[in-house]
Design an enzyme around this catalytic site. Structure first.
Site, mmCIF file in Angstrom:
data_model
loop_
_atom_site.group_PDB
_atom_site.id
_atom_site.type_symbol
_atom_site.label_atom_id
_atom_site.label_comp_id
_atom_site.label_asym_id
_atom_site.label_seq_id
_atom_site.Cartn_x
_atom_site.Cartn_y
_atom_site.Cartn_z
ATOM 1 N N HIS A 23 40.036 -95.747 3.977
ATOM 2 C CA HIS A 23 39.718 -95.168 5.287
ATOM 3 C C HIS A 23 40.508 -93.883 5.500
ATOM 4 C CE1 HIS A 23 37.585 -98.742 7.036
ATOM 5 N NE2 HIS A 23 38.149 -99.263 5.963
ATOM 6 N N ASP A 114 38.609 -94.038 13.677
ATOM 7 C CA ASP A 114 37.870 -94.822 12.699
ATOM 8 C C ASP A 114 37.014 -95.849 13.441
ATOM 9 O OD1 ASP A 114 37.283 -96.833 10.653
ATOM 10 O OD2 ASP A 114 38.835 -95.850 9.449
ATOM 11 N N THR A 136 33.306 -94.695 7.965
ATOM 12 C CA THR A 136 33.734 -94.433 6.586
ATOM 13 C C THR A 136 32.845 -95.135 5.558
ATOM 14 O OG1 THR A 136 35.285 -96.267 6.744
ATOM 15 C CG2 THR A 136 36.176 -94.068 7.172
ATOM 16 N N GLN A 330 42.210 -89.667 -8.250
ATOM 17 C CA GLN A 330 40.819 -89.891 -8.659
ATOM 18 C C GLN A 330 39.940 -88.633 -8.595
ATOM 19 O OE1 GLN A 330 38.928 -93.718 -8.080
ATOM 20 N NE2 GLN A 330 37.311 -92.715 -6.929
ATOM 21 N N HIS A 345 33.663 -100.011 -8.851
ATOM 22 C CA HIS A 345 33.314 -101.149 -7.992
ATOM 23 C C HIS A 345 32.366 -100.705 -6.872
ATOM 24 C CE1 HIS A 345 36.077 -99.019 -5.484
ATOM 25 N NE2 HIS A 345 36.235 -99.977 -4.590
ATOM 26 N N TRP A 348 32.628 -97.001 -1.092
ATOM 27 C CA TRP A 348 31.858 -95.834 -0.632
ATOM 28 C C TRP A 348 32.509 -94.515 -1.032
ATOM 29 C CZ3 TRP A 348 27.380 -94.209 -0.303
ATOM 30 C CH2 TRP A 348 27.026 -93.098 0.447
ATOM 31 N N ASN A 349 33.841 -94.430 -0.942
ATOM 32 C CA ASN A 349 34.486 -93.174 -1.332
ATOM 33 C C ASN A 349 34.260 -92.886 -2.811
ATOM 34 O OD1 ASN A 349 35.926 -92.456 1.186
ATOM 35 N ND2 ASN A 349 36.927 -94.412 0.822
ATOM 36 N N SER A 350 34.474 -93.898 -3.636
ATOM 37 C CA SER A 350 34.313 -93.695 -5.080
ATOM 38 C C SER A 350 32.885 -93.286 -5.399
ATOM 39 C CB SER A 350 34.661 -94.984 -5.839
ATOM 40 O OG SER A 350 36.029 -95.274 -5.674
ATOM 41 N N GLU A 353 32.306 -89.743 -4.172
ATOM 42 C CA GLU A 353 33.087 -88.791 -4.972
ATOM 43 C C GLU A 353 32.407 -88.568 -6.332
ATOM 44 O OE1 GLU A 353 36.987 -90.644 -4.916
ATOM 45 O OE2 GLU A 353 37.263 -90.165 -2.796
ATOM 46 N N GLN A 370 30.035 -102.859 -1.293
ATOM 47 C CA GLN A 370 29.836 -102.332 -2.649
ATOM 48 C C GLN A 370 28.484 -102.724 -3.235
ATOM 49 O OE1 GLN A 370 33.235 -104.231 -4.428
ATOM 50 N NE2 GLN A 370 34.573 -103.358 -2.879
HETATM 51 N N1 UDP Z 1 41.899 -93.643 -5.337
HETATM 52 C C1 UDP Z 1 42.740 -92.763 -5.968
HETATM 53 N N2 UDP Z 1 43.422 -93.204 -7.046
HETATM 54 C C2 UDP Z 1 43.325 -94.454 -7.548
HETATM 55 C C3 UDP Z 1 42.435 -95.346 -6.904
HETATM 56 C C4 UDP Z 1 41.735 -94.911 -5.812
HETATM 57 O O1 UDP Z 1 42.866 -91.599 -5.578
HETATM 58 O O2 UDP Z 1 44.000 -94.776 -8.519
HETATM 59 C C5 UDP Z 1 41.147 -93.192 -4.139
HETATM 60 C C6 UDP Z 1 39.708 -92.864 -4.443
HETATM 61 O O3 UDP Z 1 39.551 -91.511 -4.827
HETATM 62 C C7 UDP Z 1 39.009 -93.173 -3.139
HETATM 63 C C8 UDP Z 1 39.869 -94.293 -2.539
HETATM 64 O O4 UDP Z 1 41.113 -94.255 -3.190
HETATM 65 O O5 UDP Z 1 39.039 -92.055 -2.269
HETATM 66 C C9 UDP Z 1 39.233 -95.673 -2.725
HETATM 67 O O6 UDP Z 1 38.220 -95.822 -1.807
HETATM 68 P P1 UDP Z 1 36.897 -96.643 -2.120
HETATM 69 O O7 UDP Z 1 36.069 -96.602 -0.887
HETATM 70 O O8 UDP Z 1 36.241 -96.150 -3.343
HETATM 71 O O9 UDP Z 1 37.381 -98.104 -2.458
HETATM 72 P P2 UDP Z 1 38.349 -99.144 -1.711
HETATM 73 O O10 UDP Z 1 39.701 -98.937 -2.264
HETATM 74 O O11 UDP Z 1 38.276 -98.861 -0.234
HETATM 75 O O12 UDP Z 1 37.771 -100.465 -2.102
#
Ligand code: UDP
Length: 451
Positions: A23, A114, A136, A330, A345, A348-350, A353, A370
């Site tokens: 988030h 948020d 988010t 990442q 996995h 949403w961010n991954s 990205e 996911q």
């Molecule tokens: N991330 C990172 N390095 C890592 C693991 C994760 O920078 O080693 C960042 C990744 O770029 C993303 C966030 O952490 O922005 C993870 O968010 P996501 O929604 O993908 O998954 P969540 O951790 O919430 O399940």
């Protein structure tokens, strides 16, 4: 258009992310974007998280608020419901105090909170501040949660398929797990919609062409402002850049990037299951041996808490081809030319990205939203393949090997690579000057300035 720093007091915005990495990252990136457009920006975060952050350059101010768990955050509470209750009770007070404190110097014009902190809107309204809810998760996932929260989708859902206006036909297993199984903490996810129609703005980390935005805009004043991936990554990797987002991880960027630098273009599989997902021991072993069997170079993020599940001697046995790290920057990794595929996995961010940086995916969703993101990755945007889960709920090494090989070298992989390139261009177009998300951000800012 990027404007000079040194913002005027009438446009001070305060952002309040939910205190979890998935988030904080998008809200932090959005903060930077607002600051680059001339707003004065304050990022409020819990005292516990603030203690772990490094200082930040530029015009952002990070201001801590107590939520009653200053020493250990969620772990200190031991239970999510206890955490949320106390966060609301203590946070409502400390957030109001922070906004009032700011009113002596440069009053807060807008609180961007948020959507998982819905009570923040009450605080904003009481203090006469504009309230903007920031979502988010994907628009599709939020639409599903909205339907479930309003009883338009009775839960747990009976299969095999579900029709939700605005969305493609979904199988029950494509729904977020909190919806299709009866076990999850529904309330946390559904509370986002308790009063959301009263918010002045509804901001989504997505872009118009990607999702069901047209359909949702007919009902709500939604504004997509994403992807929040910084432009410098969308353009190209910048030499010497060390601004990796919010540094809760204390990321050791150099080691990963140096290792990637030694590898050929599109030769490395990057593997990460995000910041919270826990794999069982058997599953972890299957992933490990699947990676080995794929014969690809790999960079695998295994959090410290998961390391003990790695098969013994795996790291030593695969050291010529693989690198296992406890965390990595990442965005920097995904933007690196050596990375040819992301086994993810589907957080949403991954997902966003990878799509925005043009990296094909092997989707291995584990639950929450996911599963829905994975469905879109594979069947809607066609930018990845999804691994098969066996009757024991495990993804086997043979299937992992197969999917990686297909995405990296196979015929389907060629199509996926073409598609993801197209999405990458559309993501960049959305945030470039005059693009859909950029226009929405300008409109949001103009609305605040005119208030
Ligand atoms: N991330 C990172 N390095 C890592 C693991 C994760 O920078 O080693 C960042 C990744 O770029 C993303 C966030 O952490 O922005 C993870 O968010 P996501 O929604 O993908 O998954 P969540 O951790 O919430 O399940």
């Amino acid at each position: 258009m990027e404007k000079e720093e040194g913002a005027c007091c009438s446009t001070h915005v305060l952002l309040l992310p939910f205190p979890a990495q998935g988030h904080m990252n998008p809200l932090f990136q959005f903060s930077k974007r607002l600051a680059s457009k001339g707003l004065k920006v304050t990022l409020a975060t819990t005292t516990f998280i603030a203690k772990t952050m490094k200082s930040h350059p530029g015009s952002l101010i990070v201001d801590p608020i107590s939520n009653g768990f200053d020493e250990g955050g969620i772990a200190e509470a031991g239970d999510m419901n206890i955490y949320l209750e106390r966060f609301e009770a203590v946070g409502s007070r400390t957030l109001a105090e922070l906004i009032e404190k700011q009113s002596h110097g440069c009053p807060v014009k807008c609180l961007i909170y948020d959507s998982h902190i819905p009570w923040a809107l009450d605080v904003a309204k009481k203090l006469g501040t504009v309230g903007a809810s920031f979502f988010t998760q994907s628009c599709a996932v939020d639409l599903i949660y909205y339907n479930a929260s309003r009883g338009l989708l009775s839960t747990p859902v009976q299969g095999p398929t579900v029709t939700i206006p605005g969305l493609p036909l979904l199988e029950v297993n494509d729904l977020p797990s909190f919806v299709y199984c009866a076990l999850g903490p529904y309330a946390t996810f559904f509370r986002q919609f308790s009063d959301f129609e009263k918010a002045d703005w509804l901001l989504f980390n997505s872009f118009n062409k990607l999702e069901v935005v047209k359909w949702m805009s007919k009902k709500w004043r939604i504004k997509t402002i994403g992807p929040t991936v910084p432009s410098m990554y969308l353009d190209k990797r910048m030499e010497g850049n060390t601004d990796y987002g919010i540094d809760i991880f204390h990321l050791d960027a150099d080691a990963c990037v140096k290792w990637l630098d030694t590898n050929e273009t599109s030769s490395v599989v990057y593997v990460s299951f995000g910041t919270a997902t826990i794999l069982g021991e058997e599953q972890m072993e299957e992933v490990a041996w699947g990676l080995k069997r794929s014969n690809s170079y790999f960079l695998w993020v295994v959090r410290e808490s998961e390391e003990k599940k790695l098969p013994s001697k795996f790291v030593e046995e695969t050291s010529e081809k693989g690198m296992v790290v406890t965390c990595c920057p990442q965005l920097e990794v995904l933007a690196h030319q050596a990375v040819g595929c992301f086994m993810t996995h589907c957080g949403w961010n991954s997902t966003l990205e990878a799509l925005s940086l043009g990296v094909p995916m092997v989707a291995m969703p584990q639950g929450t939203d996911q599963t829905t993101n994975g469905k879109f990755v594979v069947d809607v945007w066609e930018v990845g393949l999804r691994v098969r889960v066996d009757e024991k709920g495990i993804v086997r090494r043979e299937d992992i090997e197969l999917c990686i090989k297909e995405v990296m070298e196979g015929e389907k992989g060629k199509v996926i690579k073409r598609n993801v390139k197209k999405w990458k261009e559309m993501a960049k177009e959305a945030v470039d000057e005059g693009g859909g998300s950029d226009k929405n951000i300008e409109e949001f800012i103009a609305g605040l300035v005119c208030e």
